[in-house]
Design an enzyme around this catalytic site. Structure first.
Site, PDB file in Angstrom:
ATOM      1  CG  ASP A   1      -5.236  -9.117  65.900  1.00 40.19           C
ATOM      2  OD1 ASP A   1      -4.791  -9.293  64.844  1.00 40.19           O
ATOM      3  OD2 ASP A   1      -4.729  -9.451  67.153  1.00 40.19           O
TER       4      ASP A   1
ATOM      5  CB  CYS B   1       3.501  -0.210   3.542  1.00 43.63           C
ATOM      6  SG  CYS B   1       2.481  -0.904   4.896  1.00 43.63           S
TER       7      CYS B   1
ATOM      8  CB  CYS C   1      -1.003  -0.130   1.146  1.00 47.33           C
ATOM      9  SG  CYS C   1      -0.105   0.356   2.941  1.00 47.33           S
TER      10      CYS C   1
ATOM     11  CB  CYS D   1      -1.124  -3.375   2.479  1.00 43.33           C
ATOM     12  SG  CYS D   1       0.529  -3.203   2.909  1.00 43.33           S
TER      13      CYS D   1
ATOM     14  CB  CYS E   1       0.125  -2.562   6.855  1.00 44.46           C
ATOM     15  SG  CYS E   1      -1.000  -1.894   5.629  1.00 44.46           S
TER      16      CYS E   1
END
Length: 596
Positions: free
Chosen positions: A411, A87, A84, A176, A179
């Site tokens: 306690d 990228c 793509c 793509c 990616c």
């Protein structure tokens, strides 16, 4: 070797703090002269050729994208193999955030026009000035391999086996191969709105946000395959592209998503924000594509109790660092094959950072534990101090859960009187985080009205760091107690008067039998600072003590079968036992006292 200097502002590569700029005219941009310079170099005067409308589009593309002749082979190669546009920009090391945010169709069109433009740019001239090597793409063997460069120093275009028309005419949007759609469909406005709808419906209070993303592990594998492909082609031309020079997928994705989320939510993105919006992506073929790494590097993939798959992102990255390139290429296609499926947004999560509330509590019941009393899965008493306080805080802050801590504990049969015991509650993932002082005072009153067994005071919001003051030097702090003591033999006032004169009495206390199931066996040294006796009758007296924090008072009275030495029984030379115990003060100057 010569250098080309483009006209106008020149976008920087993905190199922080370094931009190469020139001066532009405010009019039509038809300046006669402009100054171009590199940091640490003297300015060089460049005479430019006037622009025409015919090359305006290409000049704008070049200025905006920062792509040069060096990038042409990468663009051609990756576009042909199904990568793509965003990228491709990452592999060209383009660091312009605004470029990644441009519409997908426009980016694709621009890249195709860039590939068509094989001629020299008309708006530049050549100067005999050495171009400083870019940090992102480094020349190698410049002296030994002159054939890799043309006479202008530009890269030769890598011929495409599919022809240029394939790369420039095939406009269908395919997933793509690097990616898997992350920088495609999941950058669009529809997905951003889906994320924001999830945030809005969760009903959180926030003034900023930080965005995080979890990606499928095989994206690292696919990126490695694409990098090896580019590296191989660039090597033929005497160039190298380091893996670390590629813009990270997460970084590019956040560049695109941040401004969209910020606009939709109406608040800024801030890396230090306590409100986190996260998206978890998954892919159905993760194990199939990563399985070869487990065979090649089995020691990198070890099952974990809280992990559904051994193919975690860190395990895959570790294996990729370990595997040899030749072994990788034997088992994974290079370039990476076209994916069968798109990534899916498995989960959209919101999480607010913890809020901390502090105060002091008094406990008036001798039948109420500090924390839930559960033995072998069976609850012994219906409530506890922490539950009586936290149930109201959970409701008001709309938190998922809480963590209770205090300066020591008493306690179940011990009361806490005086100014009370300091406590802090961590409220996990609260939806509401903003409270005024008046609202906190009202919340305190609500807690106090809900039970006669406890009361709280000085209820306030505090920071995580401030809670540390409650625990600082805990064993050096002091506490005061009041103990009602019984003796088997009759006593007179004179028999106990000597206790008032004892100062700084050192004790050796072996872990009491009653807490041995939850505390390690050890001998602890503790100090009784002062004692004051109050005679009641022949078999009873009250003893007021100021002690080092952490002293076991009950064991100091009866001796715990000789495990605490000395003790009241040994000091009086008779059997003694404790009937009642009250904490009168916990000497910790925190949290700050409020005017309630």
């Amino acid at each position: 070797m010569t250098c080309r200097l483009s006209r106008g502002w020149r976008e920087s590569r993905h190199v922080p703090g370094k931009r190469f700029r020139g001066h532009r005219d405010a009019g039509e941009g038809l300046e006669e002269r402009s100054v171009k310079f590199y940091p640490t170099r003297k300015p060089h005067l460049v005479k430019e050729i006037p622009q025409t409308r015919n090359n305006w589009r290409q000049r704008e593309l070049s200025r905006m994208s920062s792509l040069t002749e060096k990038d042409r082979p990468i663009v051609q190669l990756l576009l042909n193999t199904g990568t793509c546009p965003r990228c491709i920009l990452r592999f060209c090391c383009v660091g312009s955030q605004t470029l990644y945010r441009r519409p997908y169709e426009d980016l694709m069109k621009d890249l195709k026009e860039f590939l068509k433009n094989n001629q020299e740019k008309e708006d530049t001239v050549c100067l005999d000035v050495v171009d400083p090597p870019c940090k992102r793409i480094r020349l190698e063997h410049t002296e030994e391999g002159p054939d890799d460069l043309n006479h202008n120093g530009a890269l030769r275009q890598i011929p495409s086996g599919n022809g240029e028309n394939n790369a420039t005419e095939n406009s269908a949007v395919e997933v793509c191969n690097v990616c898997l759609g992350i920088l495609q469909e999941f950058c669009e406005a529809d997905f951003v709105k889906k994320v924001c709808q999830k945030v809005t419906s969760a009903d959180y209070q926030f003034t900023s946000f930080v965005f995080s993303v979890s990606l499928p592990p095989q994206l690292s594998v696919r990126e490695c395959a694409a990098w090896l492909l580019v590296k191989q082609e660039m090597g033929k031309l005497g160039l190298s592209l380091a893996k670390d020079d590629i813009v990270q997928l997460k970084e590019a994705y956040k560049w695109i998503i941040h401004p969209q989320l910020s606009e939709e939510l109406g608040v800024p993105a801030d890396g230090k924000s306590l409100f986190e919006v996260s998206v978890i992506f998954a892919h159905p073929e993760t194990e199939e594509e990563c399985h070869f790494l487990a065979t090649a590097c089995p020691d990198c993939f070890k099952p974990a109790k809280n992990k559904q798959s051994v193919f975690t992102r860190m395990a895959v990255i570790k294996a990729l660092e370990k595997i040899k390139e030749e072994d990788f290429l034997k088992h994974f296609p290079c370039p990476p094959s076209s994916p069968k499926n798109l990534c899916v947004a498995l989960e959209i999560q919101c999480n607010n950072g913890a809020v901390f509330v502090a105060g002091r509590y008094n406990k008036y019941s001798r039948n109420l534990p500090q924390t839930p009393w559960i033995i072998d899965g069976e609850r012994k008493l219906e409530s506890s101090v922490e539950e009586l306080i936290s149930e109201h805080l959970i409701a008001e802050f709309k938190a998922d859960s809480f963590n209770f801590s205090s300066s020591g504990r008493e306690d179940v049969d011990v009361r806490t009187l005086g100014n009370g015991r300091p406590f802090a509650i961590e409220l996990v993932n609260p939806r509401r985080i903003h409270f005024t002082a008046e609202e906190m005072k009202g919340l305190q009153q609500t807690i106090n009205n809900s039970s006669d067994k406890i009361q709280v005071r000085d209820l306030q919001l505090v920071t995580r760091e401030a809670i540390g003051r409650m625990k600082e030097g805990e064993e050096e702090k002091t506490k005061t107690y009041s103990a009602l003591i019984w003796t088997d033999e009759a006593i007179q006032k004179e028999d106990i008067a000597f206790l008032d004169d004892i100062k700084e009495l050192k004790l050796d206390q072996k872990t009491p039998l009653r807490v041995l199931h939850r505390r390690p066996l050890a001998v602890r040294s503790r100090i009784i600072h002062t004692m004051k006796s109050q005679y009641i009758d022949e078999h009873h007296f009250r003893l007021h003590l100021k002690t080092q924090a952490g002293t076991y008072i009950k064991e100091f009275v009866h001796g715990d079968f000789g495990r605490t030495k000395p003790n009241i029984g040994s000091l009086l030379n008779r059997t003694a036992d404790i009937l009642e115990l009250d904490v009168e003060s916990v000497d910790v100057d925190w949290p700050p006292t409020l005017d309630n």
